[in-house]
Design an enzyme around this catalytic site. Structure first.
Site, PDB file in Angstrom:
ATOM      1  N   LYS A 178     -48.290 -46.993 -56.615  1.00 35.02           N
ATOM      2  CA  LYS A 178     -49.730 -46.780 -56.458  1.00 35.02           C
ATOM      3  C   LYS A 178     -50.317 -46.457 -57.828  1.00 35.02           C
ATOM      4  O   LYS A 178     -49.849 -45.526 -58.509  1.00 35.02           O
ATOM      5  CB  LYS A 178     -49.941 -45.623 -55.490  1.00 35.02           C
TER       6      LYS A 178
HETATM    7  C1  E4P Z   1     -54.945 -43.254 -49.526  1.00 34.30           C
HETATM    8  O1  E4P Z   1     -54.045 -43.866 -50.035  1.00 34.30           O
HETATM    9  C2  E4P Z   1     -55.293 -41.881 -49.860  1.00 34.30           C
HETATM   10  O2  E4P Z   1     -54.102 -41.148 -49.991  1.00 34.30           O
HETATM   11  C3  E4P Z   1     -56.110 -41.205 -48.796  1.00 34.30           C
HETATM   12  O3  E4P Z   1     -56.485 -42.095 -47.766  1.00 34.30           O
HETATM   13  C4  E4P Z   1     -57.231 -40.368 -49.306  1.00 34.30           C
HETATM   14  O4  E4P Z   1     -57.895 -39.772 -48.225  1.00 34.30           O
HETATM   15  P1  E4P Z   1     -58.895 -38.532 -48.401  1.00 34.30           P
HETATM   16  O5  E4P Z   1     -60.142 -39.036 -49.049  1.00 34.30           O
HETATM   17  O6  E4P Z   1     -59.154 -38.056 -47.012  1.00 34.30           O
HETATM   18  O7  E4P Z   1     -58.181 -37.538 -49.271  1.00 34.30           O
END
Ligand code: E4P
Length: 217
Positions: free
Chosen positions: A83
């Site tokens: 990522k």
């Molecule tokens: C996705 O890969 C992220 O880890 C996640 O969906 C972020 O979500 P949040 O905005 O609720 O922290």
């Protein structure tokens, strides 16, 4: 639509995985902090439970360092998706690691143009953050729709991984729009099973059944 679970909580992942609800996992530095675990150890454990893509996020800011971190994370297991953030250095990293044959998830996407760049850099997944756009009074679902149209217009095969999902309605709308994948916390996935009329109907059935005086077992 495939379901990824957005957590580094191994017990929660295992519970949903046993039910066939988990096609992959996404983590991020905040979720690693919340788990209280070492990133390499917990990610390895997750990869042992789930056979689909498991996203593990780099934390360096420069491409050269991101690439090194990404390769180290990818060494954990074959199902790692590295990522990277949607920055210029993240895009450089995406191109290099994708060319190496690794899965790359480009995260923190907040515009259609960013998604276009990620697709051109060879991303396996693009992660547009719906909830965080909604938080600032912008329309997160409109972004999913725009990206879907742009990717379809040009035949990009980067998969839309709808992220920052906070509600059951986000899930429904993403499925209607045609997001390839959605990632949500375990509580949101579990909440998809609930409906007030299900509870009301069950309550009435239980009352009526008691009046029959019968038993099945
Ligand atoms: C996705 O890969 C992220 O880890 C996640 O969906 C972020 O979500 P949040 O905005 O609720 O922290």
């Amino acid at each position: 639509m495939r379901f990824f679970v957005d957590t580094a909580d191994v017990a929660a992942i295992a519970e949903l995985n046993d039910l066939g609800m988990v096609d992959g996992v996404t983590t991020n530095p905040s979720l690693i902090l919340k788990s209280g675990r070492n990133i390499l150890e917990v990610t390895k454990e997750i990869c042992g439970i789930v056979s689909g893509p498991v996203s593990a996020e780099v934390v360096a800011m420069k491409a050269e360092d991101m690439i090194a971190e990404g390769r180290k994370l990818a060494d954990i297991a074959e199902n790692i998706a590295v990522k990277v953030p949607l920055t210029w250095d993240g895009l450089k990293t995406c191109k290099v690691l994708s060319d190496d044959g690794l899965m790359v998830n480009v995260t923190l996407c907040f515009s259609a143009n960013q998604a276009l760049l990620a697709a051109k850099a060879g991303a396996t997944f693009i992660s547009p953050f719906i909830g965080r756009l909604d938080d600032i009074n912008l329309d997160g679902l409109e972004l999913i729709s725009d990206i879907r149209q742009i990717y379809d217009n040009y035949g990009f095969d980067t998969q839309i991984l709808a992220a920052s999902i906070r509600t059951a309605n986000h899930v429904t709308q993403c499925a209607l729009i045609g997001a390839d994948v959605m990632t949500a916390p375990p509580a949101v996935i579990k909440a998809l099973a609930t409906h007030v009329l299900t509870d009301k109907g069950l309550d009435q059935f239980n009352k009526d059944w008691a009046q029959t005086g019968q038993k099945i077992l």
